[in-house]
Design a protein around this motif. Structure first.
Motif, PDB file in Angstrom:
ATOM      1  N   LEU A 180       0.831  -1.206   0.000  1.00 25.04           N
ATOM      2  CA  LEU A 180       0.000   0.000   0.000  1.00 25.04           C
ATOM      3  C   LEU A 180       0.864   1.254   0.000  1.00 25.04           C
ATOM      4  O   LEU A 180       0.497   2.266  -0.598  1.00 25.04           O
ATOM      5  CB  LEU A 180      -0.956  -0.010   1.188  1.00 25.04           C
ATOM      6  N   ASN A 181       2.013   1.184   0.667  1.00 24.57           N
ATOM      7  CA  ASN A 181       2.939   2.325   0.621  1.00 24.57           C
ATOM      8  C   ASN A 181       3.404   2.590  -0.808  1.00 24.57           C
ATOM      9  O   ASN A 181       3.527   3.742  -1.222  1.00 24.57           O
ATOM     10  CB  ASN A 181       4.151   2.088   1.522  1.00 24.57           C
ATOM     11  N   ALA A 182       3.682   1.524  -1.565  1.00 29.37           N
ATOM     12  CA  ALA A 182       4.113   1.686  -2.959  1.00 29.37           C
ATOM     13  C   ALA A 182       3.005   2.344  -3.776  1.00 29.37           C
ATOM     14  O   ALA A 182       3.268   3.246  -4.579  1.00 29.37           O
ATOM     15  CB  ALA A 182       4.503   0.335  -3.554  1.00 29.37           C
ATOM     16  N   LEU A 183       1.763   1.914  -3.544  1.00 19.86           N
ATOM     17  CA  LEU A 183       0.628   2.536  -4.247  1.00 19.86           C
ATOM     18  C   LEU A 183       0.491   4.002  -3.863  1.00 19.86           C
ATOM     19  O   LEU A 183       0.273   4.866  -4.715  1.00 19.86           O
ATOM     20  CB  LEU A 183      -0.673   1.813  -3.916  1.00 19.86           C
ATOM     21  N   GLY A 237       4.678   4.908 -17.709  1.00 17.80           N
ATOM     22  CA  GLY A 237       5.634   3.803 -17.778  1.00 17.80           C
ATOM     23  C   GLY A 237       6.549   3.767 -16.569  1.00 17.80           C
ATOM     24  O   GLY A 237       6.859   2.689 -16.042  1.00 17.80           O
ATOM     25  N   GLU A 238       6.995   4.952 -16.125  1.00 18.87           N
ATOM     26  CA  GLU A 238       7.857   5.009 -14.933  1.00 18.87           C
ATOM     27  C   GLU A 238       7.104   4.528 -13.692  1.00 18.87           C
ATOM     28  O   GLU A 238       7.662   3.823 -12.854  1.00 18.87           O
ATOM     29  CB  GLU A 238       8.384   6.431 -14.728  1.00 18.87           C
ATOM     30  N   LEU A 294       6.065   0.321  -9.592  1.00 12.91           N
ATOM     31  CA  LEU A 294       5.145  -0.613  -8.942  1.00 12.91           C
ATOM     32  C   LEU A 294       5.582  -2.056  -9.157  1.00 12.91           C
ATOM     33  O   LEU A 294       5.473  -2.882  -8.242  1.00 12.91           O
ATOM     34  CB  LEU A 294       3.715  -0.385  -9.434  1.00 12.91           C
ATOM     35  N   ALA A 295       6.097  -2.359 -10.341  1.00 14.09           N
ATOM     36  CA  ALA A 295       6.602  -3.716 -10.601  1.00 14.09           C
ATOM     37  C   ALA A 295       7.797  -4.021  -9.696  1.00 14.09           C
ATOM     38  O   ALA A 295       7.908  -5.122  -9.145  1.00 14.09           O
ATOM     39  CB  ALA A 295       6.988  -3.865 -12.071  1.00 14.09           C
ATOM     40  N   GLU A 296       8.669  -3.042  -9.526  1.00 11.45           N
ATOM     41  CA  GLU A 296       9.832  -3.229  -8.644  1.00 11.45           C
ATOM     42  C   GLU A 296       9.371  -3.429  -7.198  1.00 11.45           C
ATOM     43  O   GLU A 296       9.871  -4.308  -6.491  1.00 11.45           O
ATOM     44  CB  GLU A 296      10.763  -2.024  -8.740  1.00 11.45           C
ATOM     45  N   ALA A 297       8.407  -2.625  -6.754  1.00 11.40           N
ATOM     46  CA  ALA A 297       7.883  -2.761  -5.388  1.00 11.40           C
ATOM     47  C   ALA A 297       7.257  -4.140  -5.194  1.00 11.40           C
ATOM     48  O   ALA A 297       7.449  -4.766  -4.156  1.00 11.40           O
ATOM     49  CB  ALA A 297       6.864  -1.656  -5.101  1.00 11.40           C
TER      50      ALA A 297
END
Length: 169
Positions: free
Chosen positions: A91-94, A113-114, A119-122
């Motif tokens: 949720l922090n990443a979101l 894209g960034e 989000l993919a990395e998180a």
């Protein structure tokens, strides 16, 4: 840039509202793909909180919300979402992605894209077995029970006060 078509403020980027409010903003910035990044921030807000950023989309509230959006004001995250995200890396990443998308200056917003890459990395960095929805639901349920209890207590107090007032000569 391109021309904005919608006057409703609910999901608009500040620069879109500024284009609609030419008397207050005589030189709004040009509209670019960054309005879509701002919209992504609004979508992330909705995913995070299950609420639209500006609450109920009632026609009578448009004049109240429109200048706030144009200024780039952000509503506060409603409870319990303002606290729960502190404990949850997903949720922090979101939330972090959301606030990056909702930056006032379009040039300061990342590309979609960034945001997807972040989000993919998180997601890749989450601990093994992370994502137990039942724990999140328990937190929400606990918050809802507290809120319901407060409302019931208030009703009891109001009813008690009404009975006292009705019994006085």
């Amino acid at each position: 840039g391109f021309e904005g078509r919608f006057k409703e403020p609910w999901w608009r980027a500040p620069e879109e509202m500024q284009v609609q409010m030419t008397s207050e903003y005589p030189n709004p910035p040009p509209l670019t793909e960054k309005v879509d990044v701002y919209a992504l921030g609004n979508i992330l807000w909705d995913l995070l909180t299950t609420h639209s950023p500006w609450g109920k989309m009632k026609k009578e509230r448009q004049d109240e919300v429109r200048p706030k959006v144009a200024k780039g004001e952000l509503p506060k995250l409603p409870p319990p979402y303002d606290k729960i995200t502190l404990k949850d890396p997903a949720l922090n990443a979101l939330k972090d992605a959301m606030y990056k998308c909702l930056r006032l200056n379009p040039e300061d917003r990342p590309s979609a894209g960034e945001i997807a890459e972040e989000l993919a990395e998180a997601l890749g960095n989450l601990p093994e077995g992370f994502g137990d929805k039942s724990k999140f639901k328990e937190e929400i349920d606990k918050f809802d029970r507290k809120k319901d209890k407060k409302e019931k207590d208030k009703k009891k107090k109001d009813m008690h006060g009404s009975k006292i007032a009705a019994s006085k000569p």
